[in-house]
Write an enzyme that holds these catalytic residues in place. Structure first.
Site, mmCIF file in Angstrom:
data_model
loop_
_atom_site.group_PDB
_atom_site.id
_atom_site.type_symbol
_atom_site.label_atom_id
_atom_site.label_comp_id
_atom_site.label_asym_id
_atom_site.label_seq_id
_atom_site.Cartn_x
_atom_site.Cartn_y
_atom_site.Cartn_z
ATOM 1 N N ASN A 96 -1.841 1.597 -9.115
ATOM 2 C CA ASN A 96 -0.776 1.922 -8.158
ATOM 3 C C ASN A 96 0.610 1.984 -8.784
ATOM 4 O O ASN A 96 1.568 2.368 -8.132
ATOM 5 C CB ASN A 96 -0.822 0.939 -6.984
ATOM 6 C CG ASN A 96 -2.049 1.206 -6.131
ATOM 7 O OD1 ASN A 96 -2.719 2.226 -6.287
ATOM 8 N ND2 ASN A 96 -2.345 0.291 -5.234
ATOM 9 N N ARG A 133 -4.793 10.876 -1.724
ATOM 10 C CA ARG A 133 -3.591 10.765 -0.885
ATOM 11 C C ARG A 133 -2.338 10.543 -1.715
ATOM 12 O O ARG A 133 -1.256 11.028 -1.414
ATOM 13 C CB ARG A 133 -3.712 9.577 0.057
ATOM 14 C CG ARG A 133 -4.775 9.662 1.104
ATOM 15 C CD ARG A 133 -4.622 8.489 2.035
ATOM 16 N NE ARG A 133 -3.290 8.499 2.580
ATOM 17 C CZ ARG A 133 -2.938 9.296 3.595
ATOM 18 N NH1 ARG A 133 -3.837 10.124 4.093
ATOM 19 N NH2 ARG A 133 -1.723 9.300 4.057
ATOM 20 N N ARG A 148 -2.496 6.978 8.418
ATOM 21 C CA ARG A 148 -1.555 6.910 7.287
ATOM 22 C C ARG A 148 -0.586 8.099 7.319
ATOM 23 O O ARG A 148 -0.634 8.975 6.460
ATOM 24 C CB ARG A 148 -2.312 6.852 5.972
ATOM 25 C CG ARG A 148 -3.182 5.620 5.856
ATOM 26 C CD ARG A 148 -3.876 5.517 4.529
ATOM 27 N NE ARG A 148 -2.960 5.175 3.443
ATOM 28 C CZ ARG A 148 -3.371 5.024 2.180
ATOM 29 N NH1 ARG A 148 -4.647 5.224 1.876
ATOM 30 N NH2 ARG A 148 -2.524 4.706 1.231
ATOM 31 N N PRO A 149 0.359 8.116 8.291
ATOM 32 C CA PRO A 149 1.303 9.225 8.361
ATOM 33 C C PRO A 149 2.272 9.192 7.183
ATOM 34 O O PRO A 149 2.331 8.201 6.456
ATOM 35 C CB PRO A 149 2.044 8.946 9.678
ATOM 36 C CG PRO A 149 1.969 7.467 9.850
ATOM 37 C CD PRO A 149 0.644 7.045 9.260
ATOM 38 N N VAL A 150 3.037 10.273 6.957
ATOM 39 C CA VAL A 150 4.073 10.300 5.916
ATOM 40 C C VAL A 150 5.453 10.570 6.526
ATOM 41 O O VAL A 150 6.371 11.048 5.852
ATOM 42 C CB VAL A 150 3.733 11.341 4.821
ATOM 43 C CG1 VAL A 150 2.505 10.927 4.031
ATOM 44 C CG2 VAL A 150 3.577 12.747 5.405
ATOM 45 N N ASP A 151 5.595 10.224 7.811
ATOM 46 C CA ASP A 151 6.866 10.508 8.513
ATOM 47 C C ASP A 151 8.052 9.832 7.837
ATOM 48 O O ASP A 151 9.146 10.396 7.765
ATOM 49 C CB ASP A 151 6.752 10.056 9.981
ATOM 50 C CG ASP A 151 6.403 8.566 10.088
ATOM 51 O OD1 ASP A 151 7.053 7.858 10.865
ATOM 52 O OD2 ASP A 151 5.501 8.122 9.349
ATOM 53 N N LEU A 152 7.861 8.636 7.285
ATOM 54 C CA LEU A 152 8.981 7.931 6.653
ATOM 55 C C LEU A 152 9.404 8.630 5.355
ATOM 56 O O LEU A 152 10.593 8.683 5.024
ATOM 57 C CB LEU A 152 8.609 6.474 6.385
ATOM 58 C CG LEU A 152 8.341 5.612 7.632
ATOM 59 C CD1 LEU A 152 7.722 4.274 7.238
ATOM 60 C CD2 LEU A 152 9.633 5.400 8.430
ATOM 61 N N ILE A 166 -1.133 -4.421 8.117
ATOM 62 C CA ILE A 166 -0.671 -3.182 7.485
ATOM 63 C C ILE A 166 -1.556 -2.004 7.892
ATOM 64 O O ILE A 166 -1.065 -0.943 8.289
ATOM 65 C CB ILE A 166 -0.655 -3.328 5.948
ATOM 66 C CG1 ILE A 166 0.109 -4.579 5.514
ATOM 67 C CG2 ILE A 166 -0.090 -2.070 5.290
ATOM 68 C CD1 ILE A 166 1.589 -4.549 5.812
ATOM 69 N N ARG A 224 -12.659 5.033 -8.466
ATOM 70 C CA ARG A 224 -11.308 5.508 -8.167
ATOM 71 C C ARG A 224 -10.250 4.507 -8.613
ATOM 72 O O ARG A 224 -9.135 4.879 -8.966
ATOM 73 C CB ARG A 224 -11.112 5.708 -6.663
ATOM 74 C CG ARG A 224 -12.025 6.720 -6.011
ATOM 75 C CD ARG A 224 -11.491 7.040 -4.657
ATOM 76 N NE ARG A 224 -10.165 7.625 -4.826
ATOM 77 C CZ ARG A 224 -9.754 8.627 -4.077
ATOM 78 N NH1 ARG A 224 -10.534 9.085 -3.142
ATOM 79 N NH2 ARG A 224 -8.565 9.153 -4.254
HETATM 80 C C1 EPZ Z 1 0.221 2.026 -1.103
HETATM 81 O O1 EPZ Z 1 -0.152 3.069 -0.191
HETATM 82 C C2 EPZ Z 1 -1.018 1.749 -1.965
HETATM 83 N N1 EPZ Z 1 -1.425 2.969 -2.636
HETATM 84 C C3 EPZ Z 1 -2.174 1.264 -1.073
HETATM 85 O O2 EPZ Z 1 -3.253 0.873 -1.934
HETATM 86 C C4 EPZ Z 1 -1.716 0.011 -0.322
HETATM 87 O O3 EPZ Z 1 -2.727 -0.362 0.573
HETATM 88 C C5 EPZ Z 1 -0.428 0.320 0.473
HETATM 89 O O4 EPZ Z 1 0.597 0.829 -0.404
HETATM 90 C C6 EPZ Z 1 0.128 -0.924 1.150
HETATM 91 O O5 EPZ Z 1 0.374 -1.934 0.231
HETATM 92 C C7 EPZ Z 1 -0.787 3.323 -3.783
HETATM 93 O O6 EPZ Z 1 0.151 2.695 -4.245
HETATM 94 C C8 EPZ Z 1 -1.286 4.548 -4.478
HETATM 95 P P1 EPZ Z 1 2.388 2.467 2.745
HETATM 96 P P2 EPZ Z 1 0.965 3.801 0.704
HETATM 97 O O7 EPZ Z 1 3.150 3.729 2.891
HETATM 98 O O8 EPZ Z 1 2.252 3.830 0.000
HETATM 99 C C9 EPZ Z 1 2.644 3.067 7.467
HETATM 100 C C10 EPZ Z 1 -5.434 0.835 -2.804
HETATM 101 O O9 EPZ Z 1 -6.421 0.258 -2.319
HETATM 102 N N2 EPZ Z 1 3.420 4.283 7.143
HETATM 103 O O10 EPZ Z 1 3.083 1.301 2.129
HETATM 104 O O11 EPZ Z 1 0.355 5.077 1.171
HETATM 105 C C11 EPZ Z 1 1.187 3.183 7.009
HETATM 106 O O12 EPZ Z 1 0.393 3.862 7.949
HETATM 107 C C12 EPZ Z 1 -4.488 1.613 -1.865
HETATM 108 O O13 EPZ Z 1 -5.129 0.832 -3.997
HETATM 109 C C13 EPZ Z 1 4.007 4.983 8.165
HETATM 110 O O14 EPZ Z 1 3.890 4.630 9.345
HETATM 111 O O15 EPZ Z 1 1.046 2.779 1.943
HETATM 112 C C14 EPZ Z 1 0.818 1.718 6.838
HETATM 113 O O16 EPZ Z 1 0.468 1.185 8.079
HETATM 114 C C15 EPZ Z 1 -5.042 1.769 -0.485
HETATM 115 N N3 EPZ Z 1 4.731 6.099 7.840
HETATM 116 C C16 EPZ Z 1 2.116 1.090 6.327
HETATM 117 O O17 EPZ Z 1 3.177 1.974 6.706
HETATM 118 C C17 EPZ Z 1 4.892 6.520 6.530
HETATM 119 O O18 EPZ Z 1 5.554 7.533 6.276
HETATM 120 C C18 EPZ Z 1 2.175 0.858 4.820
HETATM 121 O O19 EPZ Z 1 1.789 2.063 4.183
HETATM 122 C C19 EPZ Z 1 4.274 5.780 5.511
HETATM 123 C C20 EPZ Z 1 3.541 4.650 5.837
#
Ligand code: EPZ
Length: 421
Positions: free
Chosen positions: A24, A92, A121-125, A330, A400
């Site tokens: 990561n 992703r 897992r949206p990307v709105d943020l 989370i 992976r």
């Molecule tokens: C990173 O994913 C990691 N992946 C994930 O690890 C990890 O589970 C996650 O962070 C949380 O620690 C990598 O680093 C490649 P987030 P990321 O955006 O960045 C919500 C593994 O097993 N959210 O921090 O995609 C989302 O739905 C993987 O190695 C929004 O609502 O996760 C979640 O509930 C799996 N809008 C929370 O925030 C957004 O635009 C945290 O997600 C983005 C996220």
């Protein structure tokens, strides 16, 4: 070629295992090499299908990429702004090319990531952050189109969402803002060690960043960045997974080349359960304890208990002669491993986003299905605890994110082998 893992449970484990570089951390750092046309050298990149995907994406975008035994050399002299769906759909985390392309080319087209078994897992943020910097964003035909040619300027923005901060969202905005005019302040930033590692690489490339590793990051935009060399941090989730292996199945297992300071939430929970540990600068030795106590944990953003360790602690709870509870905040639906563990005899009651595990039940081997990276690691732990043979299908999920997991476990005395499906 589809493979499965056959595990013969009950073997006591002992010895030493060396932790690989962080998946990561490697993924966003590889994407960050797109921010300059100069040569970048990244060391300790783990040999995983996910890091392979990322190097393929860089090459598809026009970068020269060389890779040999953990070292990746990238020269992104001339690059395109369109990341192809065929590659992005496989992983992703490909979304983290959005920030560098926007920062350097002021435009980007990246396919919107599809669904994920661990939950919504949206990307709105990510998009909100880039829009705050002045980018025009449209989503059309499954693609995100970013146009920041007219106006791209530093500002103050907040990336806190309903489930806390976003890791890759913070990475993307940081990688875009390093080449924006003026100062950007990210409030509600993710403080994960991987975000800090990315910032350290960007600083070596000439970026001006303060506060990475905290929830408030300040970025002073610069005109351009140059090439740099960087060694990624150890994988704290792989290290945490082996700590669970040691607690469940060994009377002395040493984890080497790890960063104990990135694992405090995990080691504190294990210590409270009663698992003795000796910790040095870059090693942790853990011992089993038949009288260990159960735990109550809630997953949180860093430095809280990591969601990526939740499934493995479900397996650990099965080995403890007590009751434990796990609440997932989370990814509230991230419990695909529970049904599979129950097939092996685990006593788990799932109510909403909370699992209640009555440990010490007799576990018996069975054919099970891996669904995602961490769930599959948890099934390997449960299979090593269970009596008899377990077959874990869809092994590709493990490849992976874990470098040579079966070889490392066999080196500790585990009885397991890969087999074609
Ligand atoms: C990173 O994913 C990691 N992946 C994930 O690890 C990890 O589970 C996650 O962070 C949380 O620690 C990598 O680093 C490649 P987030 P990321 O955006 O960045 C919500 C593994 O097993 N959210 O921090 O995609 C989302 O739905 C993987 O190695 C929004 O609502 O996760 C979640 O509930 C799996 N809008 C929370 O925030 C957004 O635009 C945290 O997600 C983005 C996220």
């Amino acid at each position: 070629m589809m493979e499965k893992l056959i595990v013969h449970g009950g073997a006591p484990l002992k010895g030493r295992v060396t932790i690989s570089g962080s998946k990561n951390s490697s993924l966003p750092i590889l994407a960050a090499t797109l921010l300059t046309g100069d040569v970048c050298t990244i060391r300790r990149v783990p040999d995983l299908s996910d890091t392979n995907y990322m190097t393929q994406i860089l090459a598809e975008l026009g970068a020269e990429v060389e890779r040999a035994s953990g070292v990746v050399v990238v020269e992104a002299r001339k690059i395109k702004h369109v990341a192809p769906y065929d590659l992005v759909r496989k992983m992703r985390a490909s979304i983290c090319v959005l920030g560098p392309l926007t920062g350097r080319l002021r435009k980007a087209t990246v396919s919107l990531p599809g669904g994920c078994v661990i939950g919504d897992r949206p990307v709105d943020l990510h998009l909100k952050g880039l829009e705050a910097l002045g980018a025009q964003i449209t989503v059309d035909g499954g693609d995100i189109h970013v146009d920041a040619r007219k106006h791209f300027k530093g500002t103050t923005l907040n990336l806190m969402g309903k489930h806390g901060s976003t890791v890759l969202g913070t990475d993307n905005v940081m990688m875009a803002a390093v080449l924006a005019k003026g100062t950007t302040i990210i409030e509600g930033a993710a403080a994960e060690p991987e975000v800090e590692d990315l910032a350290n690489f960007l600083i070596k490339m000439g970026a001006k960043i303060e506060g990475a590793g905290s929830n408030r990051i300040i970025i002073e935009g610069v005109k351009e960045l140059h090439g740099a060399e960087h060694t990624v941090i150890p994988d704290r989730i792989e290290a945490g997974t082996f700590l669970c292996v040691g607690a469940m199945l060994s009377d002395g297992l040493t984890i080497r080349r790890c960063a104990p300071e990135h694992l405090t939430a995990v080691t504190e929970t294990l210590r409270k359960c009663g698992f003795p540990m000796e910790i040095t600068k870059d090693t942790i030795t853990i011992h089993g304890n038949p009288d260990a106590k159960g735990f109550d944990l809630t997953t949180l953003c860093y430095p809280g208990f990591p969601t990526d360790m939740q499934a493995q602690f479900c397996a650990l709870a099965c080995a403890i002669q007590d009751t434990s509870t796990i609440t997932e905040t989370i990814f509230p639906q991230r419990f695909m491993h529970v049904a599979e563990m129950k097939r092996m005899g685990a006593n788990i009651d799932l109510q909403g986003a909370t699992a209640r595990i009555r440990g010490g039940e007799h576990m018996k081997g069975a054919p099970v299905m891996a669904s995602d990276l961490r769930a599959s690691a948890a099934l390997v732990l449960a299979a090593m605890l269970a009596e008899g043979k377990t077959e874990i299908n869809r092994l590709y999920h493990i490849d992976r994110g874990y470098e040579h997991l079966d070889d490392k476990l066999a080196g500790l005395g585990a009885q397991l082998e890969r087999a074609k499906v």
